[in-house]
Write a protein that holds these residues in place. Sequence first.
Motif, short mmCIF file in Angstrom:
data_model
loop_
_atom_site.label_atom_id
_atom_site.label_comp_id
_atom_site.label_asym_id
_atom_site.label_seq_id
_atom_site.Cartn_x
_atom_site.Cartn_y
_atom_site.Cartn_z
N GLU A 158 -62.69 35.58 43.22
CA GLU A 158 -63.78 34.81 43.32
C GLU A 158 -63.65 33.42 43.26
N GLN A 161 -62.06 32.56 47.08
CA GLN A 161 -63.39 32.67 47.84
C GLN A 161 -63.78 30.85 47.73
N LEU A 162 -64.00 31.34 46.59
CA LEU A 162 -64.46 28.98 46.42
C LEU A 162 -63.34 28.23 46.29
N ASP A 165 -64.19 27.93 50.36
CA ASP A 165 -65.97 27.30 50.50
C ASP A 165 -65.53 25.86 50.34
N VAL A 166 -65.43 25.21 49.59
CA VAL A 166 -64.63 23.75 49.17
C VAL A 166 -63.65 23.02 50.48
N ALA A 168 -63.59 24.61 53.12
CA ALA A 168 -65.15 24.48 54.88
C ALA A 168 -65.73 23.23 54.19
N MET A 169 -66.48 22.86 53.32
CA MET A 169 -67.33 22.27 52.75
C MET A 169 -66.71 20.65 53.33
N GLU A 172 -66.58 20.12 57.04
CA GLU A 172 -68.21 20.00 57.87
C GLU A 172 -68.35 18.97 57.41
#
Length: 181
Positions: A158, A161-162, A165-166, A168-169, A172
Motif C-alpha cells: 500500500e 502504491q501510494l 500515485d503521489v 504520478a499526481m 500531472e
Amino acid sequence: MAYSAPTQRQMANSGYRRMTMSDDIPNAEGSAPKQRPRVVGRPFPKGVSGNPAGRPTGRNKILAALDQIGDDAAEEVLRKAIEAAKAGDLRATELLMSRAWPARKGRALQFTLPKVEKLEDLPVANAAVIAAVSEGLISPEEGQAMTALLREHAGILETTQLAADVAAMREELAALRDRQS
C-alpha cells in the motif's frame, strides 16, 4: 516469619493513635474527647523525603564482587563442563550444546504460498494459509504468523502504491502548470 511490633514511625505514618486513659474519660463539657484528625494523603510535606539518608549503599558493590568471582571462575567451570561432556555426562553435553547451538524458535513451513506482488494477490495468499491450517500442514499459530506477515506485506504494498500515485499526481500537476504558462 516472626511477628514484629510496628515502630513508632510506622504507627504515626499509618494513622495509628495510641489510646490513653484520658481518652476514655469525657471532657469537662461531658462530651466525648476530641480526636486528632486522621492524616490522609501524603505523610510528608511535598519536597521532603521520608528517607533523608537515601537508599542504603553497598548493594551494587556486592553484585560487582559476585560478578568478579564469576568472571574469575568462568574459564575453569567451562573447562570442567567440556571435560564432563567428553567423559559422557549427557547433562553437561546438553548444557554446552544449548549455549553453542540454541534451539530454533520456529520451523520452516512446507507449503506452497502464491506470489504476492500486488494487493489483489493477498486474498489468494490468505486463502492458501487457511487451507494449509485446515489440512493440518501448519498449526493454527503458524497460520496466524503467516497471516501477520501477509498483513505487513500488504502495508508495504500500500505504501509503495501510494508513493507511486503521489509521484504520478506530481507529474500531472507539473504538466498542467507547464501548459498554463
